[in-house]
Structures are given as structure tokens and as C-alpha cells.
Design an enzyme around this catalytic site. Structure first.
Site: not given
Length: 296
Positions: A17, A66, A131, A249
Site C-alpha cells: 500500500s 480489522k 475467515g 488478489g
């Protein structure tokens, strides 16, 4: 004064990121920096308070924070409230405000996969795993129009609890749950797309879970994870061996990051710039555009 953004996780040094977010900010002439913050789980509360004092404008949230961050913010958007997990946090007058761009990131990446690679109607995805990331995937699939879904997981109780927390009994009538062992014995049934949300570390070399499964009716293989070296994951190798379209991904990572960028800055994310930063680092190209095929 330079604005400060970042990503929190544990570990976080591997995160891509900072690479593409910094490239995006510089391309638009923003006086801003995006940096990684490695925060142990037992320090997350203190860390959020410290980041507020330091004047951090916003940050992304990755594993394992998260769900914890979801309970520590002053406000949340609709999606993060329903899903129960956040990945984007912004500074507001009354404190931190949380959003979830994992849902939109998956939707866009999966849409592109269907449009550019499968190029056929799809109707019944199967998701492997239950998950935390699956919460966003299931919500995204339902929001995209898919009604028939199957979850395959080691623990049936965990999968059912996940569904109970996301959907009412009436809205989950066409969602099936099977065990991974059952899938190995009985196959994938009428499912036509496989989405892997199991850890890449669990199957580093060979995706043995599918050794005895008849995947002849599967139109494509989508993996939430990716390999930094650009090689296919063990799950995607199964799809390639069957000459099926595959997608990892990486695009989902970029798309969720682009949505975060837009939340923070109010400007359209320069996706081509972000993709070019990834290409220079990983040697992989990403393209954009196209319409979602019909879902039946």
C-alpha cells in the site's frame, strides 16, 4: 504542512500500500506521505489515540486489526457496520470514522475477472474458507446480485455463525454450507466459480484440498491472496492445469486502496499511476474498464 496517512497491521512491512498510495499522492501534487505503522494487537487502542494526537489524517487497516478497530472508532459507514470489519479510517471532527472498501475492492476485481477472463454468465460461486475476509466477500457477492452461494469450511459452526451475523434467515435461504471434507468427497456440485479465502501459507506448494475434487464445471478460479513474485498461488495452479481463467488478489488490493484514497482526498484515484507503481515493483500489469456479465 504535510498530511500524514498510513496503514496499520502486524506485521506490515510486506504491505504494498505505501508503494502505490505514495505514487498516487505525488502524481496529484498532494503534500502528503503514506507510511506503514506496525502495531501489536495489544497496543491497538493506544496506537489509535497516538495517531490522533500526531495528526494522522487517515489510515488503512490490515490483519489482524480489522475487527478490533471496528469497536474503537466514533462512527462507521453502512457497509462496515453490517460486515463488522473496517479497513479504512478517516479523521473527523468527533473522532475516527471507519469505512470498508474491501467490499468495493472485491466487487470491482471480481467484476473485471468475469468480464475480461471468464466472459460467460455465472450463477453460483463457492467460497473456500470462513475467515474474516469472507465477510466482505459474501456481502459483496450478495450486493452484486448473486443469490446462490456455497461456503466450504473446516468448521461448519464457524461458517454458520458468520452467516448468522451477516444475513437474516430469509435472505440466506440460497446460501449453502458444506465442510471441506464433504467437498473433497462430493465435489463442487452446481457451483461454477471457485473463490479461495484460505490462507496461502496453508497450501504453499500444492493445493491438495482439490486433489480429489471434480472441477470440470468450474469456469474460473479467483484467489484473494497473491504472491509478490507474480507466480500463481497453489490454488491458481489447479485452475491453470485445467486451462481455466485465474485471478489473484492483487487487483483487489489496488481497488480497495483506490477507494480509500478517494475517501481521504475527495479526488478520483489515479488507478493507472497506482498500477504502474505495482508494475515497476512486481513486473505485472493491470488494466481497467468493462461491464459486468449477467448473473443468473
Amino acid at each position: 504542512m504535510k498530511k500524514l496517512y498510513g496503514v496499520i497491521g502486524y506485521p506490515v512491512s510486506h504491505s504494498l500500500s505505501p508503494l502505490f498510495q505514495q505514487a498516487a499522492m505525488e502524481s496529484l501534487g498532494l503534500d502528503a506521505a503514506y507510511v506503514p505503522f506496525e502495531i501489536p494487537p495489544d497496543q491497538i487502542g493506544i496506537a489509535l489515540k497516538s495517531m490522533e494526537i500526531l495528526g494522522v489524517e487517515g489510515f488503512n487497516v490490515t490483519i489482524p486489526h480489522k475487527e478490533a478497530v471496528s469497536g474503537l472508532v466514533a462512527g462507521k459507514d453502512r457497509i462496515s457496520t453490517i460486515v463488522g470489519a473496517v479497513n479504512t479510517v478517516s479523521r473527523k471532527a468527533d473522532g475516527w470514522f471507519a469505512s470498508n472498501t474491501d467490499v468495493g475492492g472485491f466487487q470491482e476485481a471480481f467484476r473485471h475477472f468475469l468480464q475480461s477472463k471468464i466472459k460467460k454468465d455465472v450463477s453460483h460461486p463457492m467460497v473456500l474458507g470462513a475467515g474474516g475476509s469472507v465477510r466482505s466477500v459474501l456481502f459483496a457477492l450478495r450486493e452484486s446480485g448473486f443469490r446462490r452461494l456455497t461456503i466450504a469450511n473446516r468448521s461448519l459452526d464457524r461458517a454458520h455463525r458468520l452467516l448468522d451475523s451477516l444475513f437474516s434467515p430469509d435472505t440466506r435461504k440460497e446460501i449453502s454450507v458444506i465442510s471441506l471434507e464433504e467437498m473433497s468427497n462430493q465435489g463442487v456440485g452446481e457451483c461454477d466459480v471457485l473463490i479461495n479465502a484460505l490462507s496461502r501459507e496453508a497450501f504453499p506448494d500444492r493445493f491438495a484440498l482439490l486433489d480429489r475434487v471434480d472441477c470440470s464445471g468450474i469456469k474460473g478460479f479467483f484467489d484473494l491472496s497473491y504472491r509478490p513474485d507474480g507466480l500463481p498461488t497453489s490454488f491458481l495452479k489447479v485452475g491453470l492445469s485445467l486451462k481455466r481463467p485465474v485471478e489473484d488478489g492483487l487487483r483487489m488490493l489496488l481497488e480497495q486502496g483506490a477507494l480509500s484514497f478517494e475517501i481521504w482526498t475527495g479526488q478520483s484515484a489515479p488507478r493507472d499511476v497506482m498500477a504502474e507503481a505495482l508494475r515497476k515493483k512486481l513486473g505485472r500489469s493491470l488494466s481497467f474498464g468493462g461491464e459486468m456479465p449477467k448473473m443468473v
